[in-house]
Structures are given as structure tokens and as C-alpha cells.
Design an enzyme around this catalytic site. Sequence first.
Site, PDB file in Angstrom:
ATOM      1  N   SER A  76       0.694  -1.371  -0.112  1.00  0.00           N
ATOM      2  CA  SER A  76      -0.013  -0.006  -0.170  1.00  0.00           C
ATOM      3  C   SER A  76       0.791   1.302  -0.087  1.00  0.00           C
ATOM      4  O   SER A  76       1.866   1.370   0.377  1.00  0.00           O
ATOM      5  CB  SER A  76      -1.031  -0.023   1.208  1.00  0.00           C
ATOM      6  OG  SER A  76      -2.011  -0.958   1.187  1.00  0.00           O
ATOM      7  N   LYS A  77       0.138   2.394  -0.418  1.00  0.00           N
ATOM      8  CA  LYS A  77       1.037   3.626  -0.362  1.00  0.00           C
ATOM      9  C   LYS A  77       1.191   3.832   1.083  1.00  0.00           C
ATOM     10  O   LYS A  77       0.599   3.746   1.951  1.00  0.00           O
ATOM     11  CB  LYS A  77      -0.054   4.893  -0.934  1.00  0.00           C
ATOM     12  CG  LYS A  77      -0.415   4.588  -2.196  1.00  0.00           C
ATOM     13  CD  LYS A  77      -1.491   5.368  -2.494  1.00  0.00           C
ATOM     14  CE  LYS A  77      -1.183   7.005  -2.539  1.00  0.00           C
ATOM     15  NZ  LYS A  77      -2.297   7.840  -2.796  1.00  0.00           N
TER      16      LYS A  77
END
Length: 229
Positions: A76-77
Site C-alpha cells: 500500500s501507499k
Amino acid sequence: MRSVAGQAAAPAAGVGLDSARVRQALVQRLRQQGLRHESVLAALAQVERHRFVDSALVAQAYEDTALPIGWGQTISKPSVVGRMLELLCAGRALPLGRVLEIGTGCGYQAALLARLCREVYSIERIRGLHERARDHLRPLRIANLHLILGDGCGGYPSGAPYAGIIAAAGGAELPAAWLEQLEVGGRLVAPAEVRPGEQRLVVVERTARGWQRHEFESVHFVPLQSGVV
């Protein structure tokens, strides 16, 4: 170059992706975007994200972007990881107690959790990812982190109850097992489909009287699936 004491100054530690400056620059960007929890920011500054992505993608490791990690999954970011950790930790004494992570992925978030919790159980259903995370994490020698190959839809009863549960995949409903495995005062952070086609971060807190649910910003996570593959 010499120091003010007149002796040769030590060279800077790391000049590329190993440099603390690279991680601090990421932390500063996340702070500017609104991430405020100091312990979460400190963990993000300490854990080297580039060690958890494929070598072809390391140049993008400190950009605020999701990256593929194989098997149709992503890391994920950093802003999303930071936000979920902030929701897990906000207003609570640290370190948290025992915490369960649903979806180990590449192991990056597990390494961050280990800096914020006394004990972390992290479960992954995809054998290849479980093994890759183990390879990523082994050199770090994190004593309070336990990796499990299994179906996270059922949580991990052997470690329950948990002060926190954090999930990296979401469906239309939060599995009842996750809610039941929270201790009173515990908190679940997970993506969930609140309306058809709309996924949001959801926080559920267990109280002596039941569960309290709160919805936050829109997100996009891979769908929650069952079974070990």
C-alpha cells in the site's frame, strides 16, 4: 571536511536508498499531507521500505504510491499505511499489547507494527507471499513478530484476544471472528465496502456493551478472500 573539534568528520551514513534522509523526506511529505501521530511517523522513518519491494521498483520505494509485490497483490501507499496505523494507535498508550495483522503481504507493515506493539501476529493466505515476507524480515531479527501461513478470514484464535486488528483487504462485511477476537478496549482497522462500489476505512472499537463503528475516508484495497493458496 573537518568537524568543529578539528578532527575529520565521519562520512554521512548512506547516500542512496539506505540514507535516513530519504526516509525523513517521505515522513515530511506525509506530515504535510496531515499525518500527525509522532510514533507512527518515527516508525516510518526507521523502517526501510525499499527492502520490501522488488529490485526493479526500489527507485519508487519512497514515493507515495502502491507497488506490485506479486500474486496480484500490492504494497500500500505509505500515506495509507500511515493513516491506518494512526487510526489504530490514536489516543492509546504505546506500545499496544498483542496485535493481529490480516494480510502480511511483503512484510513492510508488519515491521512497522512491531515498533508500535508489544507482540504482533501477522497472517498471510498466499504461501509465496508468506515466504517472501519471511525472507524480507529475517535479517531484521524482530523478536516480537510472528508470521503465520493461514486463512485470515477466521482471524487467529490462538493469539486472541487482541488489543488491535488491522487488515489489508476488505469485503462487504467485517468477519465476525475479527470482532470476537478483539479484547474489550481493542480496536479494528480495516477497509470495508460501505455501499456497492464504495470502500472506506472502518474503525470498530469493542466496549463492555458491544462494538462501536466509525467510517473514514475512501480507499481501494484488494478484495478479502478465504482459503490458503
